[in-house]
Design a protein around this motif. Structure first.
Motif, PDB file in Angstrom:
ATOM      1  N   GLY A   1       0.798  -1.222   0.000  1.00  0.00           N
ATOM      2  CA  GLY A   1       0.000   0.000   0.000  1.00  0.00           C
ATOM      3  C   GLY A   1       0.824   1.261   0.000  1.00  0.00           C
ATOM      4  O   GLY A   1       0.312   2.349  -0.310  1.00  0.00           O
ATOM      5  N   ASP A   2       2.099   1.180   0.355  1.00  0.00           N
ATOM      6  CA  ASP A   2       2.969   2.358   0.294  1.00  0.00           C
ATOM      7  C   ASP A   2       3.295   2.687  -1.158  1.00  0.00           C
ATOM      8  O   ASP A   2       3.582   1.790  -1.958  1.00  0.00           O
ATOM      9  CB  ASP A   2       4.279   2.104   1.049  1.00  0.00           C
ATOM     10  N   VAL A   3       3.283   3.965  -1.479  1.00  0.00           N
ATOM     11  CA  VAL A   3       3.543   4.362  -2.865  1.00  0.00           C
ATOM     12  C   VAL A   3       5.028   4.478  -3.157  1.00  0.00           C
ATOM     13  O   VAL A   3       5.446   4.436  -4.316  1.00  0.00           O
ATOM     14  CB  VAL A   3       2.840   5.696  -3.200  1.00  0.00           C
ATOM     15  N   ASP A   4       5.834   4.683  -2.122  1.00  0.00           N
ATOM     16  CA  ASP A   4       7.275   4.747  -2.350  1.00  0.00           C
ATOM     17  C   ASP A   4       7.998   4.204  -1.124  1.00  0.00           C
ATOM     18  O   ASP A   4       7.375   3.766  -0.159  1.00  0.00           O
ATOM     19  CB  ASP A   4       7.735   6.177  -2.667  1.00  0.00           C
ATOM     20  N   GLY A   5       9.309   4.219  -1.189  1.00  0.00           N
ATOM     21  CA  GLY A   5      10.107   3.671  -0.104  1.00  0.00           C
ATOM     22  C   GLY A   5      10.948   2.510  -0.571  1.00  0.00           C
ATOM     23  O   GLY A   5      10.691   1.919  -1.625  1.00  0.00           O
ATOM     24  N   PRO A   6      11.963   2.152   0.174  1.00  0.00           N
ATOM     25  CA  PRO A   6      12.873   1.074  -0.233  1.00  0.00           C
ATOM     26  C   PRO A   6      12.252  -0.307  -0.073  1.00  0.00           C
ATOM     27  O   PRO A   6      11.400  -0.522   0.782  1.00  0.00           O
ATOM     28  CB  PRO A   6      14.054   1.249   0.723  1.00  0.00           C
ATOM     29  N   GLU A   7      12.690  -1.217  -0.887  1.00  0.00           N
ATOM     30  CA  GLU A   7      12.267  -2.607  -0.748  1.00  0.00           C
ATOM     31  C   GLU A   7      13.110  -3.321   0.313  1.00  0.00           C
ATOM     32  O   GLU A   7      12.678  -4.330   0.879  1.00  0.00           O
ATOM     33  CB  GLU A   7      12.398  -3.328  -2.089  1.00  0.00           C
ATOM     34  N   GLU A   8      14.310  -2.796   0.565  1.00  0.00           N
ATOM     35  CA  GLU A   8      15.214  -3.407   1.530  1.00  0.00           C
ATOM     36  C   GLU A   8      15.813  -2.307   2.403  1.00  0.00           C
ATOM     37  O   GLU A   8      16.229  -1.262   1.896  1.00  0.00           O
ATOM     38  CB  GLU A   8      16.312  -4.183   0.799  1.00  0.00           C
ATOM     39  N   PHE A   9      15.851  -2.554   3.715  1.00  0.00           N
ATOM     40  CA  PHE A   9      16.291  -1.526   4.663  1.00  0.00           C
ATOM     41  C   PHE A   9      17.358  -2.091   5.580  1.00  0.00           C
ATOM     42  O   PHE A   9      17.190  -3.155   6.180  1.00  0.00           O
ATOM     43  CB  PHE A   9      15.091  -1.040   5.488  1.00  0.00           C
ATOM     44  N   HIS A  10      18.473  -1.365   5.706  1.00  0.00           N
ATOM     45  CA  HIS A  10      19.565  -1.770   6.589  1.00  0.00           C
ATOM     46  C   HIS A  10      19.890  -0.633   7.548  1.00  0.00           C
ATOM     47  O   HIS A  10      19.996   0.536   7.136  1.00  0.00           O
ATOM     48  CB  HIS A  10      20.829  -2.101   5.784  1.00  0.00           C
ATOM     49  N   LEU A  11      20.046  -0.973   8.815  1.00  0.00           N
ATOM     50  CA  LEU A  11      20.502  -0.018   9.816  1.00  0.00           C
ATOM     51  C   LEU A  11      21.871  -0.463  10.324  1.00  0.00           C
ATOM     52  O   LEU A  11      22.018  -1.551  10.875  1.00  0.00           O
ATOM     53  CB  LEU A  11      19.514   0.056  10.991  1.00  0.00           C
ATOM     54  N   VAL A  12      22.873   0.385  10.097  1.00  0.00           N
ATOM     55  CA  VAL A  12      24.232   0.094  10.542  1.00  0.00           C
ATOM     56  C   VAL A  12      24.525   0.964  11.762  1.00  0.00           C
ATOM     57  O   VAL A  12      24.553   2.197  11.673  1.00  0.00           O
ATOM     58  CB  VAL A  12      25.261   0.373   9.435  1.00  0.00           C
ATOM     59  N   ILE A  13      24.697   0.326  12.911  1.00  0.00           N
ATOM     60  CA  ILE A  13      24.934   1.034  14.170  1.00  0.00           C
ATOM     61  C   ILE A  13      26.431   0.982  14.472  1.00  0.00           C
ATOM     62  O   ILE A  13      27.002  -0.090  14.661  1.00  0.00           O
ATOM     63  CB  ILE A  13      24.121   0.403  15.315  1.00  0.00           C
ATOM     64  N   VAL A  14      27.057   2.155  14.493  1.00  0.00           N
ATOM     65  CA  VAL A  14      28.520   2.253  14.558  1.00  0.00           C
ATOM     66  C   VAL A  14      28.987   2.554  15.979  1.00  0.00           C
ATOM     67  O   VAL A  14      28.526   3.510  16.610  1.00  0.00           O
ATOM     68  CB  VAL A  14      29.031   3.353  13.599  1.00  0.00           C
ATOM     69  N   ASP A  15      29.912   1.729  16.455  1.00  0.00           N
ATOM     70  CA  ASP A  15      30.585   1.975  17.732  1.00  0.00           C
ATOM     71  C   ASP A  15      31.812   2.848  17.481  1.00  0.00           C
ATOM     72  O   ASP A  15      31.847   4.021  17.831  1.00  0.00           O
ATOM     73  CB  ASP A  15      30.974   0.636  18.375  1.00  0.00           C
ATOM     74  N   ASN A  16      32.844   2.281  16.899  1.00  0.00           N
ATOM     75  CA  ASN A  16      34.069   3.008  16.527  1.00  0.00           C
ATOM     76  C   ASN A  16      34.646   3.821  17.684  1.00  0.00           C
ATOM     77  O   ASN A  16      35.005   4.995  17.532  1.00  0.00           O
ATOM     78  CB  ASN A  16      33.806   3.924  15.324  1.00  0.00           C
ATOM     79  N   GLY A  17      34.733   3.212  18.842  1.00  0.00           N
ATOM     80  CA  GLY A  17      35.345   3.862  19.995  1.00  0.00           C
ATOM     81  C   GLY A  17      34.376   4.459  20.984  1.00  0.00           C
ATOM     82  O   GLY A  17      34.768   4.877  22.085  1.00  0.00           O
ATOM     83  N   ARG A  18      33.099   4.491  20.653  1.00  0.00           N
ATOM     84  CA  ARG A  18      32.118   5.112  21.552  1.00  0.00           C
ATOM     85  C   ARG A  18      31.941   4.319  22.847  1.00  0.00           C
ATOM     86  O   ARG A  18      31.775   4.903  23.918  1.00  0.00           O
ATOM     87  CB  ARG A  18      30.780   5.270  20.834  1.00  0.00           C
ATOM     88  N   SER A  19      31.966   2.997  22.742  1.00  0.00           N
ATOM     89  CA  SER A  19      31.782   2.190  23.952  1.00  0.00           C
ATOM     90  C   SER A  19      32.938   2.383  24.932  1.00  0.00           C
ATOM     91  O   SER A  19      32.775   2.206  26.146  1.00  0.00           O
ATOM     92  CB  SER A  19      31.636   0.705  23.599  1.00  0.00           C
ATOM     93  N   ASP A  20      34.107   2.759  24.410  1.00  0.00           N
ATOM     94  CA  ASP A  20      35.245   3.037  25.292  1.00  0.00           C
ATOM     95  C   ASP A  20      35.044   4.341  26.063  1.00  0.00           C
ATOM     96  O   ASP A  20      35.632   4.541  27.133  1.00  0.00           O
ATOM     97  CB  ASP A  20      36.537   3.128  24.483  1.00  0.00           C
ATOM     98  N   ILE A  21      34.234   5.232  25.526  1.00  0.00           N
ATOM     99  CA  ILE A  21      33.969   6.516  26.179  1.00  0.00           C
ATOM    100  C   ILE A  21      32.906   6.351  27.264  1.00  0.00           C
ATOM    101  O   ILE A  21      32.935   7.044  28.287  1.00  0.00           O
ATOM    102  CB  ILE A  21      33.506   7.559  25.139  1.00  0.00           C
ATOM    103  N   LEU A  22      31.979   5.414  27.053  1.00  0.00           N
ATOM    104  CA  LEU A  22      30.905   5.187  28.023  1.00  0.00           C
ATOM    105  C   LEU A  22      31.469   4.829  29.398  1.00  0.00           C
ATOM    106  O   LEU A  22      32.404   4.046  29.517  1.00  0.00           O
ATOM    107  CB  LEU A  22      29.997   4.051  27.541  1.00  0.00           C
ATOM    108  N   GLY A  23      30.879   5.418  30.426  1.00  0.00           N
ATOM    109  CA  GLY A  23      31.278   5.097  31.780  1.00  0.00           C
ATOM    110  C   GLY A  23      32.552   5.771  32.244  1.00  0.00           C
ATOM    111  O   GLY A  23      32.966   5.591  33.394  1.00  0.00           O
ATOM    112  N   GLY A  24      33.171   6.569  31.372  1.00  0.00           N
ATOM    113  CA  GLY A  24      34.416   7.230  31.725  1.00  0.00           C
ATOM    114  C   GLY A  24      34.243   8.721  31.941  1.00  0.00           C
ATOM    115  O   GLY A  24      33.127   9.260  31.921  1.00  0.00           O
TER     116      GLY A  24
END
Length: 475
Positions: A282-305
């Motif tokens: 029923g949607d008139v537009d939009g992607p047929e396939e959807f990907h969500l890439v969640i990037v850490d890249n050092g962020r978890s090392d900052i957490l809690g510090g």
């Protein structure tokens, strides 16, 4: 992968940018204009400080419960038919996206403005496989056409260019034949980009806020290009820093309002778009396939510090827009995709002190950035903390600086040495002085005296004045 935008030494970059009169004028004008607009629209909200405290509360709550909200977000994206990939490193993130492009046999990718894709060097990765990548944000597109010139501002990436320069770039690269009028330049870019949207295999966007409750992605833009990037290609990829989450739409609404006011001085941008997974029946537009890439890249090392509060950032650049150092040296001096005070704090954390140890010193510690931040990140305190870490833990202070301060420490700790030194100071600095000012400097004070004078020590020291203050019956 690296966030570095230049291999030139820091002081050389600064010296070069200080000679760029147009850039400095453009930055100064932009700061004044945006700040004026911001003040007007934030005043309308009543007690802005209460809103700042509320924004801080939301962001701190998310960071303290990040594992919970990441799980909730990923589960809800998957329920909607999307794919979620957690990337520990920049390389993992860019490689995952590269693999999608290969599986789709993609030849063309259109992108909306995204700092995190710059952070993971995504364009270079895709272009290395023969895939054509087109930036669709006008500022980013201008820089891309101009031989991949790096951005100089988080929100206004082409701030360092004037309309005549842009006209010349378009004439050389896009067969442009009209004038330097912004309307004509924008129209030409729009005509060129419209064909790219329609023929792209993959669309890639960033993410201003991900709503954990529904698995939705919110994009805040003024040009509408992100909507086309998300709606027209059959495959959509969203790349987000792992901290860019809000629990519900209620918190999203608060932070979007604070973002738009702080970033560009608007109550709302032209487009605030929420996307939830691939298109359904029923949607008139939009992607047929959807990907969500969640990037850490050092962020978890900052957490809690001690630097965790920097992850509260909503990328509004309010700190950049009030920074007196940025006003003088511009964004390229930082040598990082993240410039200004937020860049000076974040870049050493994500990219390492070896690459960015100079940036925490590119600050007056005046706290204007802290006062401007809509989510109350104590930026000047974090900059000071970086300096402490660089000297005390990392041991990266220059040898000359270590020796000078060690000598000063010895002299200041000994009353006899201090007394001798303070008596000799006027004579020692006389060759560098003119009147009561030191006008020529050496060592640590040279960079100061190159652009301003330094008070010269006087023959009458404070202790002399204090000792003799009552002589002659004077009180």
């Amino acid at each position: 992968m690296s966030m570095k935008t230049s291999s030139v030494e820091f002081k050389s970059r600064v010296k070069s940018e200080l000679q760029n009169e147009f850039m400095r004028g453009a930055v100064s004008k932009a700061q004044e204009t945006i700040q004026g607009r911001k003040n007007a629209v934030t005043d309308e909200m009543g007690n802005w400080e209460e809103w700042r405290s509320h924004g801080e509360e939301i962001r701190q709550h998310v960071l303290e419960n990040l594992d919970y909200y990441l799980y909730e977000l990923s589960e809800n994206v998957a329920k909607r038919g999307g794919h979620v990939f957690f990337a520990k490193t920049a390389e993992e993130a860019s490689t995952y996206i590269e693999e999608i492009a290969k599986k789709k046999n993609a030849k063309k990718v259109v992108k909306a403005k995204s700092m995190v894709t710059e952070e993971i060097s995504l364009n270079q990765k895709l272009e290395g496989t023969g895939c054509k990548v087109i930036e669709t944000d006008l500022g980013e597109y201008i820089l891309q056409v101009d031989d991949h010139d790096p951005p100089s501002h988080i929100v206004v990436p082409a701030l360092h260019k004037n309309k005549e320069q842009i006209r010349d770039v378009f004439a050389k690269k896009l067969n442009y034949t009209n004038t330097e009028r912004p309307e004509e330049l924008a129209w030409h870019a729009r005509q060129v980009l419209r064909e790219e949207y329609l023929t792209a295999d993959i669309g890639i966007t960033g993410c201003n806020f991900a709503v954990a409750e529904t698995g939705s992605i919110t994009l805040v833009t003024n040009e509408g290009n992100a909507d086309l990037v998300a709606a027209l290609p059959k495959t959509q990829i969203v790349v987000m820093g792992m901290e860019r989450i809000v629990p519900t739409f209620d918190e999203m609404e608060v932070l979007v309002g604070m973002l738009t006011r702080s970033a560009v001085g608007q109550k709302l941008t032209s487009y605030v778009t929420t996307l939830t997974g691939p298109k359904e029946a029923g949607d008139v537009d939009g992607p047929e396939e959807f990907h969500l890439v969640i990037v850490d890249n050092g962020r978890s090392d900052i957490l809690g510090g001690e630097f965790q509060s920097v992850l509260q950032c909503i990328r509004c650049a309010a700190c950049v827009n009030v920074c007196p150092v940025y006003r003088q040296v511009g964004g390229h001096s930082y040598g990082s995709i993240y410039s200004g005070p937020i860049g000076a704090v974040l870049s050493p954390l994500l990219g390492g002190y070896d690459e960015f140890k100079e940036l925490p010193y590119a600050s007056t510690l005046c706290a204007a950035c802290t006062d401007a931040c809509p989510v109350k990140i104590p930026l000047h305190e974090l900059l000071h903390k970086h300096r402490q870490v660089i000297v005390e833990r990392e041991g990266k202070a220059p040898v000359s600086e270590k020796l000078i301060f060690k000598a000063f420490g010895l002299g200041a700790a000994s009353p006899a040495l201090y007394n001798i030194g303070s008596k000799m100071a006027p004579a020692l600095t006389k060759p560098l002085s003119k009147g009561d000012k030191i006008t020529k400097g050496v060592g640590l004070i040279k960079e100061w005296t190159d652009i301003r004078d330094f008070p010269a020590p006087t023959k009458e020291r404070f202790r002399d004045w204090y000792k003799n203050r009552d002589k002659g019956g004077k009180s």
